[in-house]
Design a protein around this motif. Sequence first.
Motif, PDB file in Angstrom:
ATOM      1  N   SER A   5       0.821  -1.201   0.000  1.00 59.30           N
ATOM      2  CA  SER A   5       0.000   0.000   0.000  1.00 59.30           C
ATOM      3  C   SER A   5       0.863   1.261   0.000  1.00 59.30           C
ATOM      4  O   SER A   5       1.926   1.297   0.619  1.00 59.30           O
ATOM      5  CB  SER A   5      -0.921   0.025   1.232  1.00 59.30           C
ATOM      6  OG  SER A   5      -1.653   1.233   1.300  1.00 59.30           O
ATOM      7  N   ASN A   6       0.367   2.296  -0.694  1.00 55.31           N
ATOM      8  CA  ASN A   6       1.007   3.607  -0.644  1.00 55.31           C
ATOM      9  C   ASN A   6       0.580   4.382   0.591  1.00 55.31           C
ATOM     10  O   ASN A   6       1.169   5.419   0.899  1.00 55.31           O
ATOM     11  CB  ASN A   6       0.630   4.427  -1.887  1.00 55.31           C
ATOM     12  CG  ASN A   6       1.109   3.793  -3.174  1.00 55.31           C
ATOM     13  OD1 ASN A   6       2.090   3.055  -3.181  1.00 55.31           O
ATOM     14  ND2 ASN A   6       0.420   4.063  -4.263  1.00 55.31           N
ATOM     15  N   LYS A   7      -0.446   3.906   1.261  1.00 54.78           N
ATOM     16  CA  LYS A   7      -1.023   4.635   2.386  1.00 54.78           C
ATOM     17  C   LYS A   7      -0.506   4.068   3.707  1.00 54.78           C
ATOM     18  O   LYS A   7      -0.886   2.973   4.121  1.00 54.78           O
ATOM     19  CB  LYS A   7      -2.549   4.562   2.332  1.00 54.78           C
ATOM     20  CG  LYS A   7      -3.134   5.196   1.073  1.00 54.78           C
ATOM     21  CD  LYS A   7      -4.646   5.150   1.065  1.00 54.78           C
ATOM     22  CE  LYS A   7      -5.204   5.824  -0.190  1.00 54.78           C
ATOM     23  NZ  LYS A   7      -6.687   5.774  -0.236  1.00 54.78           N
ATOM     24  N   ILE A   8       0.358   4.837   4.347  1.00 53.97           N
ATOM     25  CA  ILE A   8       1.002   4.384   5.566  1.00 53.97           C
ATOM     26  C   ILE A   8      -0.011   4.153   6.681  1.00 53.97           C
ATOM     27  O   ILE A   8       0.223   3.358   7.604  1.00 53.97           O
ATOM     28  CB  ILE A   8       2.075   5.406   6.015  1.00 53.97           C
ATOM     29  CG1 ILE A   8       2.978   4.818   7.084  1.00 53.97           C
ATOM     30  CG2 ILE A   8       1.437   6.691   6.457  1.00 53.97           C
ATOM     31  CD1 ILE A   8       3.915   3.769   6.588  1.00 53.97           C
ATOM     32  N   LYS A   9      -1.172   4.822   6.623  1.00 51.05           N
ATOM     33  CA  LYS A   9      -2.190   4.685   7.664  1.00 51.05           C
ATOM     34  C   LYS A   9      -3.279   3.685   7.287  1.00 51.05           C
ATOM     35  O   LYS A   9      -4.339   3.649   7.910  1.00 51.05           O
ATOM     36  CB  LYS A   9      -2.815   6.052   7.961  1.00 51.05           C
ATOM     37  CG  LYS A   9      -1.829   7.061   8.535  1.00 51.05           C
ATOM     38  CD  LYS A   9      -2.509   8.402   8.834  1.00 51.05           C
ATOM     39  CE  LYS A   9      -1.510   9.392   9.408  1.00 51.05           C
ATOM     40  NZ  LYS A   9      -2.146  10.702   9.692  1.00 51.05           N
ATOM     41  N   TYR A  10      -3.017   2.862   6.293  1.00 53.23           N
ATOM     42  CA  TYR A  10      -4.035   1.912   5.840  1.00 53.23           C
ATOM     43  C   TYR A  10      -4.494   0.989   6.967  1.00 53.23           C
ATOM     44  O   TYR A  10      -5.689   0.704   7.105  1.00 53.23           O
ATOM     45  CB  TYR A  10      -3.494   1.083   4.672  1.00 53.23           C
ATOM     46  CG  TYR A  10      -4.392  -0.075   4.293  1.00 53.23           C
ATOM     47  CD1 TYR A  10      -5.636   0.154   3.716  1.00 53.23           C
ATOM     48  CD2 TYR A  10      -3.997  -1.386   4.537  1.00 53.23           C
ATOM     49  CE1 TYR A  10      -6.465  -0.911   3.381  1.00 53.23           C
ATOM     50  CE2 TYR A  10      -4.827  -2.451   4.201  1.00 53.23           C
ATOM     51  CZ  TYR A  10      -6.060  -2.206   3.623  1.00 53.23           C
ATOM     52  OH  TYR A  10      -6.876  -3.252   3.305  1.00 53.23           O
TER      53      TYR A  10
END
Length: 425
Positions: free
Chosen positions: A197-202
């Motif tokens: 994922s590119n989203k660290i807060k996923y």
Amino acid sequence: MTRDDGRENANALDDVFSARDSIFSEKRLLDVGHVPEPEHIAARNEEIRRLASALNPAVTGETPSNVFLYGKTGSGKSLCAGYATNQIVDTASENGVSVGRVVVDCSQENTETRAIRAMVRRLNDSEKTGLVVPETGVGRSQYYEQLWDVLDTRFDVVLTVLDEVDCLEDDDILLQLSRATEAGKIDRCSVGLVGISNKIKYRSQLRERVKSSLQEREIVFTPYNREDLHAILNNRTAAFGADVLSEDVVSECASLAAEEHGDARKAINLLRHAGELASSDGSDALTVEHVRDATTLAERDRFRALFAGATIQQKATLLAVVSLALVEKTRTFKTPDVYAAYEDVCADTGLEALSKRRVHDLLREWEFLEVLDITRTGGGRARGSHLRHRLLEDPSVILSVFDESDRFAGVGVAAGTTRTTWSNI
């Protein structure tokens, strides 16, 4: 026109259509999808070591740990996941252990049913399982039943790589796969998940029961620095002919990419564009000037890719900011100004204007894609604070991509007004 003039024109056209290229020798090495040889994977030894450690139990038929890889686009997540899982499959085979590997692009297979269908179709071998997996006409539960049969029939362990996992509509598939053994869905096989994922807060978006079931390890991929990018570009020099590429050119590409984004894909694209410019102007070698000129072309490519996946409302919010930038000759704006420009865009195109909150969410998406930078600024005593939206890229470059689109052909910004005219929307 004389016969000699005709010959000269024909010769000029021959040059244009000639297959000869003094710049490139193997241009495919600069394709974004090209996977380099293992010895040419630069600057990610520690991340590969940690990933391999988590997956290593699969080599002996044991259950591997689940792993999630986080980091910006172009930081090597998918490359390292592909390399590490392939190595596990090969090493396990040498030990007589059957390890399957499947990669699901969740940006395309973005529902639970589509993702499971993709998995079972890619892992199945009808000659060994006797199963025929239909493309359509089957419900989710039946696809799951077929998947469990395929796993137990064919494999000791299966490594499932969920690329762009944050694009999934929900987290049900993560729960099903991580609990398959515990729930008695499979007896012989075990499953290891690699989420990308590119989203660290996923992870914070996942349900608590999913987090509890996954118990995953996390590996964060930081952006590449100048030295990393220099090594990555050096591994692609075989794409060019002899004496075409100088150290100065490679260094310039690495420096520009490191300063702006630390993205290996963009750095490689920049080098390719520089080569294309050199080829088109008949040069025998790349120069630093070619690299600098190529930055605009590389940004255009980036925005073309972003636009391909953007909704009409996402584009409307960005065009509102671009129109402000071109008219006001600045790149930073308050939220009310952006929203007013957005309403003008909607009025001109017949789009239904969304609420301020929804437009704010869409602007945040552009921030995530590093097109905007949004900061909260104090407004002074008794004035409160407000958001400021700063356009990070050249508005004329973004507008040129709007102009290339059939859907947005004829985009224009009238001088002295935020009014924007779209035709052929």
